[in-house]
Design an enzyme around this catalytic site. Structure first.
Site, PDB file in Angstrom:
ATOM      1  N   LYS A  25       0.852  -1.187   0.000  1.00  0.00           N
ATOM      2  CA  LYS A  25       0.000   0.000   0.000  1.00  0.00           C
ATOM      3  C   LYS A  25       0.888   1.236   0.000  1.00  0.00           C
ATOM      4  CE  LYS A  25      -3.870   1.906   2.697  1.00  0.00           C
ATOM      5  NZ  LYS A  25      -4.658   1.732   3.938  1.00  0.00           N
TER       6      LYS A  25
ATOM      7  N   HIS B 261      -0.146   4.426   0.498  1.00  0.00           N
ATOM      8  CA  HIS B 261      -0.696   5.554   1.247  1.00  0.00           C
ATOM      9  C   HIS B 261      -1.087   5.055   2.633  1.00  0.00           C
ATOM     10  CE1 HIS B 261      -4.127   3.482  -0.575  1.00  0.00           C
ATOM     11  NE2 HIS B 261      -4.842   3.918   0.445  1.00  0.00           N
TER      12      HIS B 261
END
Length: 236
Positions: free
Chosen positions: A116, A118
């Site tokens: 991921k 963010h």
């Protein structure tokens, strides 16, 4: 590091009531099916175990109790639970809940297939990986998922200590397309040095089929026994 879980009650090898109950549960839920199924190794198996069909709250809750009971009987000590993506994620989560309800609260983590970019970022979710880590999965076909989990756990500075699975197929693994004289479970035990425990094994399934008939499949025991003769490995 969290306080380790100390498991002291060991499973009597001659006692198979838990395994028999689990096989009955899996058959009744349609998770363990009989017929003709192609395995990852290209074999035609007379049975198929699909843990993805533990697909409602009641089934998952009962499954978690089977995992927890087997762990409590195994003597395995660990500090936290890791569920590899994807099937290991719900399995690890429900196992953590079942253990907490029995008074043994341990941290739980899992991984994403893709990092991921963010928020918190990275591939790991949940508690920090540390101490002796128990990996939870459904079956072990080639040990690939376990090796990937071990690498991830080691990169985080923790120790991959043990694996718990639902069913040990007790059959030959394949290497470079060839059958070898050990199973994936035996490879993980003997070559990777991890403890492995399973709720039930192929031998338990055969014992179940000796005493129970599968609707529409009178020859189920004969076919599974023949498969065991052809591809089975000696018990670890």
């Amino acid at each position: 590091m969290s306080e380790g879980v100390e498991m002291t009650t060991r499973q009597d090898p001659a006692q198979d009531n838990l395994a028999q109950d689990f096989v009955q549960f899996a058959v009744a839920g349609g998770v363990l099916r009989f017929g003709e199924f192609k395995t990852k190794a290209g074999r035609l198996s007379p049975y198929f175990f699909n843990a993805g069909l533990f697909d409602d709250g009641a089934k998952l809750g009962e499954l978690a109790q089977f995992y927890a009971q087997r762990l409590l009987a195994s003597g395995i000590e660990f500090d936290m639970i890791f569920g590899p993506a994807y099937k290991g994620i719900p399995l690890g989560a429900v196992l953590a809940v079942a253990l907490a309800r029995s008074g043994k609260n341990v941290p739980f983590a899992y991984n994403r297939k893709e990092a991921k970019d963010h928020g918190e970022g990275g591939t790991l979710v949940g508690a920090p990986l540390q101490g002796r880590v128990l990996i939870v999965d459904d079956v072990m076909s080639a040990g690939t998922a376990v090796r990937e989990s071990i690498a991830l756990i080691q990169r985080a500075g923790a120790t991959a200590h043990a694996v718990v699975i639902a069913l040990d197929r007790q059959e030959m693994a394949t290497e470079n397309g060839q059958d070898v004289n050990h199973s994936a479970v035996q490879y993980v035990q003997q070559q990777l040095g991890l403890q492995v425990c399973a709720i039930a094994k192929l031998n338990d399934l055969l014992q179940y089929l000796q005493h129970h008939s599968v609707p529409g499949l009178a020859d189920a025991h004969e076919r599974v026994a023949a498969y065991r003769t052809r591809y089975g490995v000696d018990a670890a």
